[in-house]
Design a protein around this motif. Structure first.
Motif, PDB file in Angstrom:
ATOM      1  N   LEU A  66     -10.881  30.605 -25.388  1.00  0.00           N
ATOM      2  CA  LEU A  66     -11.839  29.486 -25.045  1.00  0.00           C
ATOM      3  C   LEU A  66     -12.967  29.411 -26.415  1.00  0.00           C
ATOM      4  O   LEU A  66     -12.887  30.268 -27.039  1.00  0.00           O
ATOM      5  CB  LEU A  66     -12.275  30.119 -23.708  1.00  0.00           C
ATOM      6  N   PRO A  67     -13.211  28.010 -25.921  1.00  0.00           N
ATOM      7  CA  PRO A  67     -14.160  27.523 -26.710  1.00  0.00           C
ATOM      8  C   PRO A  67     -15.309  28.720 -27.112  1.00  0.00           C
ATOM      9  O   PRO A  67     -15.729  28.463 -25.886  1.00  0.00           O
ATOM     10  CB  PRO A  67     -14.176  26.404 -26.718  1.00  0.00           C
ATOM     11  N   THR A  68     -16.049  28.910 -28.510  1.00  0.00           N
ATOM     12  CA  THR A  68     -17.108  29.093 -28.006  1.00  0.00           C
ATOM     13  C   THR A  68     -18.088  28.138 -28.108  1.00  0.00           C
ATOM     14  O   THR A  68     -17.969  27.108 -28.451  1.00  0.00           O
ATOM     15  CB  THR A  68     -16.908  30.350 -29.664  1.00  0.00           C
ATOM     16  N   ARG A  69     -19.425  29.144 -28.970  1.00  0.00           N
ATOM     17  CA  ARG A  69     -20.203  27.998 -28.621  1.00  0.00           C
ATOM     18  C   ARG A  69     -21.669  28.745 -29.612  1.00  0.00           C
ATOM     19  O   ARG A  69     -21.625  30.400 -30.332  1.00  0.00           O
ATOM     20  CB  ARG A  69     -21.656  28.188 -26.508  1.00  0.00           C
ATOM     21  N   LYS A  70     -22.419  27.958 -29.981  1.00  0.00           N
ATOM     22  CA  LYS A  70     -23.360  28.156 -31.117  1.00  0.00           C
ATOM     23  C   LYS A  70     -24.369  29.160 -30.335  1.00  0.00           C
ATOM     24  O   LYS A  70     -25.363  28.312 -29.387  1.00  0.00           O
ATOM     25  CB  LYS A  70     -23.213  27.409 -31.810  1.00  0.00           C
TER      26      LYS A  70
END
Length: 86
Positions: A66-70
């Motif tokens: 899944l997409p990561t977050r900063k």
């Protein structure tokens, strides 16, 4: 276990992970909004809660592609809050 059952199980786990990801992402957004609000009011704030949630999101993201977050810094919040006031 047949291949079909294994695939169905994988899909079920992935869907559960997506739901959990969305719930954590909403919590993260709420924490960001709270920090921005406090920054606009000149109150002290931290990014600890935001980044704790972000770390949890990123762990889940790695497991299920899944997409990561900063991670969020205090400077990022201050900059965003200033932009929103203009």
């Amino acid at each position: 276990m047949s291949v079909h059952l294994q695939i169905a199980d994988q899909i079920k786990k992935h869907r559960q992970a997506q739901k959990q990801f969305q719930q954590m992402d909403q919590k993260r957004e709420a924490a960001i909004e709270k920090a921005v609000s406090e920054a606009k009011q000149g109150k002290p704030f931290t990014t600890t809660a935001i980044n704790r949630i972000t770390e949890e999101i990123n762990q889940l993201a790695k497991l299920y592609q899944l997409p990561t977050r900063k991670l969020v810094t205090v400077e990022m919040i201050k900059t965003y809050a200033l932009r929103m006031q203009k």
